[in-house]
Motif scaffolding. Structure first.
Motif, PDB file in Angstrom:
ATOM      1  N   VAL A 127       0.721  -0.918  -0.440  1.00 55.70           N
ATOM      2  CA  VAL A 127      -0.360  -0.163  -0.324  1.00 55.70           C
ATOM      3  C   VAL A 127       0.905   1.810   0.142  1.00 55.70           C
ATOM      4  N   ILE A 128       0.522   2.224  -0.504  1.00 53.29           N
ATOM      5  CA  ILE A 128       1.600   3.288  -0.784  1.00 53.29           C
ATOM      6  C   ILE A 128       0.096   4.625  -0.756  1.00 53.29           C
ATOM      7  N   GLY A 129       0.570   5.553  -0.073  1.00 51.02           N
ATOM      8  CA  GLY A 129      -0.378   6.394   0.301  1.00 51.02           C
ATOM      9  C   GLY A 129      -0.029   7.517   0.800  1.00 51.02           C
ATOM     10  N   PRO A 130       0.363   8.653   0.695  1.00 51.89           N
ATOM     11  CA  PRO A 130       0.486   9.962   1.161  1.00 51.89           C
ATOM     12  C   PRO A 130       0.193   9.842   2.740  1.00 51.89           C
ATOM     13  N   ILE A 131       1.079  11.035   3.382  1.00 54.80           N
ATOM     14  CA  ILE A 131       0.828  11.310   4.535  1.00 54.80           C
ATOM     15  C   ILE A 131       0.077  12.654   4.559  1.00 54.80           C
ATOM     16  N   ALA A 132      -1.364  13.517   4.952  1.00 53.78           N
ATOM     17  CA  ALA A 132      -1.370  14.621   4.965  1.00 53.78           C
ATOM     18  C   ALA A 132      -1.543  15.107   5.991  1.00 53.78           C
ATOM     19  N   VAL A 133      -0.733  16.259   5.987  1.00 56.53           N
ATOM     20  CA  VAL A 133      -0.773  17.450   7.828  1.00 56.53           C
ATOM     21  C   VAL A 133      -2.051  18.063   7.761  1.00 56.53           C
ATOM     22  N   SER A 134      -2.961  17.759   8.522  1.00 57.93           N
ATOM     23  CA  SER A 134      -4.140  18.206   8.519  1.00 57.93           C
ATOM     24  C   SER A 134      -4.770  18.972   9.377  1.00 57.93           C
ATOM     25  N   TYR A 135      -5.317  19.510   8.876  1.00 56.94           N
ATOM     26  CA  TYR A 135      -5.401  20.956  10.193  1.00 56.94           C
ATOM     27  C   TYR A 135      -6.485  21.669  10.418  1.00 56.94           C
ATOM     28  N   ASN A 136      -7.445  22.153  11.591  1.00 59.09           N
ATOM     29  CA  ASN A 136      -9.250  22.633  11.890  1.00 59.09           C
ATOM     30  C   ASN A 136      -8.487  24.375  12.153  1.00 59.09           C
ATOM     31  N   LEU A 137      -8.914  25.061  10.641  1.00 62.36           N
ATOM     32  CA  LEU A 137      -8.515  27.388  11.024  1.00 62.36           C
ATOM     33  C   LEU A 137      -9.065  27.500  10.166  1.00 62.36           C
ATOM     34  N   GLY A 138      -9.741  28.406  10.417  1.00 58.09           N
ATOM     35  CA  GLY A 138     -10.606  28.527   9.258  1.00 58.09           C
ATOM     36  C   GLY A 138      -9.801  29.473   8.100  1.00 58.09           C
ATOM     37  N   ALA A 181      -1.440  19.936  18.736  1.00 57.61           N
ATOM     38  CA  ALA A 181      -0.613  19.361  17.605  1.00 57.61           C
ATOM     39  C   ALA A 181      -0.585  18.397  18.034  1.00 57.61           C
ATOM     40  N   VAL A 182      -1.538  17.262  16.682  1.00 58.31           N
ATOM     41  CA  VAL A 182      -2.124  15.704  16.958  1.00 58.31           C
ATOM     42  C   VAL A 182      -1.179  14.856  16.651  1.00 58.31           C
ATOM     43  N   HIS A 183      -0.879  14.067  17.705  1.00 60.70           N
ATOM     44  CA  HIS A 183       0.351  13.336  16.972  1.00 60.70           C
ATOM     45  C   HIS A 183      -0.527  11.586  17.575  1.00 60.70           C
ATOM     46  N   ARG A 184      -0.460  10.390  16.559  1.00 64.69           N
ATOM     47  CA  ARG A 184       0.242   9.772  17.688  1.00 64.69           C
ATOM     48  C   ARG A 184      -0.051   9.053  18.967  1.00 64.69           C
ATOM     49  N   SER A 185      -0.278   8.175  19.338  1.00 62.83           N
ATOM     50  CA  SER A 185      -0.054   8.059  21.009  1.00 62.83           C
ATOM     51  C   SER A 185       0.017   6.653  20.950  1.00 62.83           C
ATOM     52  N   ASP A 186       0.243   5.571  19.392  1.00 64.59           N
ATOM     53  CA  ASP A 186       1.125   4.324  20.169  1.00 64.59           C
ATOM     54  C   ASP A 186       1.566   4.227  18.451  1.00 64.59           C
ATOM     55  N   SER A 187       2.233   2.703  18.886  1.00 63.86           N
ATOM     56  CA  SER A 187       3.336   3.033  18.851  1.00 63.86           C
ATOM     57  C   SER A 187       3.140   2.502  16.380  1.00 63.86           C
ATOM     58  N   SER A 188       3.609   4.095  15.724  1.00 65.11           N
ATOM     59  CA  SER A 188       3.335   3.868  14.561  1.00 65.11           C
ATOM     60  C   SER A 188       3.679   3.757  13.669  1.00 65.11           C
ATOM     61  N   GLY A 189       3.904   3.464  12.522  1.00 67.72           N
ATOM     62  CA  GLY A 189       4.475   3.212  11.357  1.00 67.72           C
ATOM     63  C   GLY A 189       4.481   5.056  10.673  1.00 67.72           C
ATOM     64  N   THR A 190       3.325   5.057  10.851  1.00 64.04           N
ATOM     65  CA  THR A 190       3.130   6.304  10.280  1.00 64.04           C
ATOM     66  C   THR A 190       3.731   7.616  10.646  1.00 64.04           C
ATOM     67  N   THR A 191       3.643   7.904  12.362  1.00 63.89           N
ATOM     68  CA  THR A 191       4.755   8.463  13.086  1.00 63.89           C
ATOM     69  C   THR A 191       6.141   8.370  12.659  1.00 63.89           C
ATOM     70  N   VAL A 228      -6.300  10.413  14.980  1.00 63.85           N
ATOM     71  CA  VAL A 228      -6.123  11.093  14.480  1.00 63.85           C
ATOM     72  C   VAL A 228      -7.122  12.266  14.246  1.00 63.85           C
ATOM     73  N   ALA A 229      -7.840  11.529  12.991  1.00 59.65           N
ATOM     74  CA  ALA A 229      -8.630  12.238  12.229  1.00 59.65           C
ATOM     75  C   ALA A 229      -9.546  13.274  12.882  1.00 59.65           C
ATOM     76  N   SER A 230      -9.835  12.086  13.931  1.00 58.10           N
ATOM     77  CA  SER A 230     -10.992  12.477  14.661  1.00 58.10           C
ATOM     78  C   SER A 230     -11.150  13.401  15.579  1.00 58.10           C
ATOM     79  N   LYS A 231     -10.343  13.535  16.110  1.00 56.37           N
ATOM     80  CA  LYS A 231      -9.201  14.594  17.207  1.00 56.37           C
ATOM     81  C   LYS A 231      -9.382  16.096  16.362  1.00 56.37           C
ATOM     82  N   ILE A 232      -8.318  15.679  15.120  1.00 51.84           N
ATOM     83  CA  ILE A 232      -8.622  16.741  14.417  1.00 51.84           C
ATOM     84  C   ILE A 232     -10.173  17.654  13.881  1.00 51.84           C
TER      85      ILE A 232
END
Length: 365
Positions: A127-138, A181-191, A228-232
Motif C-alpha cells: 500500500v502506498i499512501g501520502p501522509i496529509a498534514v491536516s488542520y482545523n482552522l478557518g 498538535a495531534v500525534h499518534r499515541s500508539d506505536s505507529s509506522g505513520t509516526t 487522529v483524524a477524529s481529534k483534528i
C-alpha cells in the motif's frame, strides 16, 4: 509518467498503462481460480493478520472483495497499529503483519526470522499512501515549510499567528488561536515516516530523530489513524498527520508542504506520484524494502508519503495457512487489487514494483 484519475482519488499509475488481470497460478498454488480480470487464487481456511491502521481502508476493501470471490477463505485483519502488528507476528498470533516501517534490523528482524522455519521474514510493499498534514482552522490553502512544521510539532510554535507561519503564508489572515498538535499515541509506522521526513528535511529544528513512538514533548495523542483524524476534526486549532484516505473520509483540510525544490506542494495525485516515482527498492531478492527521498527536489513533488509492507515468512508458513496467505496476498498484489485502491485515497504500486511483489508472493512456501 501517465496518471489516471479514478474515483475519489486518482490512481497514481507510474507506468504508461497497467494491464488488467490477476496473478496466475502454477501447480504449487491454491486451486479454484476464477477466470478473466476477476481471477483470484482461492483456498480454504482462515488467516489472521494485524498491524498498520494506515492501510485499514485498503484491507477492508481487499478482504471484502477476496472473500466474495473465494467463499471458503476468511481473512481477519485487525487494525492495531504497526508496532502491535510486528509484535503479534513475532509472537506467532498473526500470520502476517502490516507495517508502515521495515523491521528494525537490530532486534525485530532476527526475532521475526526465528518464526520462519527454513526462511526469513520479508517485506512486501503493498500500500502506498501520502501522509496529509491536516488542520482545523478557518484558513484555506495553508502553507508550511518543513522547518515550520518541525517547530510546530516540537512545541516551539504555539500560536497560529506566529511569525514563522505568517512568513510561509504572506497575505493570509491568521488568528491567534492556540495550536493543538495531534500525534499518534500508539506505536505507529505513520509516526515513523512523518518524523523521518522532519529529521531529513528540518534537522536543525527537529532533534528527536524518527521512531514509531512519538518522542517530542507536548501535543495531544490519539490512537490509530482514525483517532487522529477524529481529534483534528473536533478540535479548533488542531493540526496533525494522517494517511490521506482518513483525511478524505473526515473531510479535513490539507496543508501545502514545502519540498526540496523550494516550492509549496499541494497534496494531489500528481504531486504525490512524483515522490513515489523516486522511491528505490533496497531489499534483496524477495525482500522488497523501499527507500523514499523525503527531500526530493523534483518540481511539484509532495514529499510526505509512506509505504505499508505486509511482513510474512518467505518459508515456514503453517500448512493450513499457506494457501490462503498466498491467495489473498496474490490478489492484493494483482493489477485488479491495486487498481481498487484509487477510490480509497491510496495509490497503486508502480508496475515495476507490483510485478516483483506478485512474484515474491508466488514464492512463499
Amino acid at each position: 509518467m501517465k496518471l489516471q484519475r479514478h474515483g475519489l482519488v486518482a490512481c497514481l499509475a507510474l507506468t504508461a498503462t497497467l494491464a488488467l488481470g490477476a496473478c496466475g497460478s502454477d501447480n504449487n498454488e491454491p486451486s479454484g481460480s476464477a477466470s478473466g480480470s476477476a481471477a483470484a487464487d482461492c483456498a480454504t481456511g482462515t488467516v489472521n493478520a494485524q498491524g498498520s491502521s494506515a492501510q485499514k481502508n485498503a484491507m477492508d476493501e481487499w478482504t471484502k472483495a477476496y472473500q466474495q470471490k473465494c467463499a471458503d477463505a476468511k481473512v481477519n485483519y485487525e487494525s492495531t497499529a504497526s508496532g502491535a502488528g510486528i509484535q503479534a507476528f513475532i509472537a506467532g498470533t498473526a500470520d502476517f503483519a502490516g507495517s508502515d516501517s521495515p523491521l528494525k534490523a537490530a532486534d525485530e528482524q532476527p526475532k521475526a526470522d526465528a518464526k520462519c522455519t527454513g526462511g526469513k521474514a520479508i517485506h512486501l510493499p503493498m500500500v502506498i499512501g501520502p501522509i496529509a498534514v491536516s488542520y482545523n482552522l478557518g484558513v484555506d490553502n495553508l502553507q508550511l515549510k518543513p522547518a515550520t512544521l518541525a517547530q510546530i510539532f516540537a512545541g516551539k510554535i504555539t500560536k497560529w499567528d506566529d511569525a514563522a507561519i505568517k512568513a510561509d503564508n504572506p497575505g493570509a489572515t491568521l488568528p491567534s488561536t492556540a495550536i493543538q498538535a495531534v500525534h499518534r499515541s500508539d506505536s505507529s509506522g505513520t509516526t515513523d515516516n512523518f518524523t523521518k521526513f522532519l529529521s531529513k528535511t528540518a534537522e536543525a529544528d527537529w532533534t528527536f530523530g524518527n521512531a514509531k513512538e512519538w518522542k517530542a514533548p507536548g501535543g495531544v495523542g490519539a490512537a490509530k489513524s482514525d483517532g487522529v483524524a477524529s481529534k483534528i476534526k473536533s478540535t479548533e486549532g488542531a493540526i496533525g498527520y494522517v494517511e490521506l484516505s482518513f483525511a478524505e473520509n473526515s473531510q479535513l483540510k490539507k496543508a501545502k508542504i514545502g519540498n526540496g525544490a523550494g516550492e509549496f506542494a499541494e497534496l494531489t495525485p500528481e504531486s504525490a506520484g512524483k515522490t513515489i516515482a523516486g522511491a528505490q527498492v533496497t531489499g534483496q531478492g524477495d525482500d522488497l524494502q523501499m527507500s523514499i527521498d523525503y527531500a526530493t527536489k523534483e518540481a511539484g513533488a509532495y514529499p510526505i508519503v509512506l509505504v505499508t509492507y505486509e511482513i510474512v515468512c518467505s518459508k515456514g508458513l503453517a500448512a493450513d495457512k499457506l494457501n490462503v496467505v498466498k491467495g489473498f496476498l496474490g490478489y492484493t498484489a494483482s493489477s485488479e487489487g491495486q487498481q481498487a485502491l484509487g477510490e480509497l485515497g491510496y495509490a497503486p504500486l508502480p508496475e515495476s514494483v507490483r510485478t516483483k511483489v506478485e512474484a515474491a508472493v508466488k514464492n512463499l512456501a
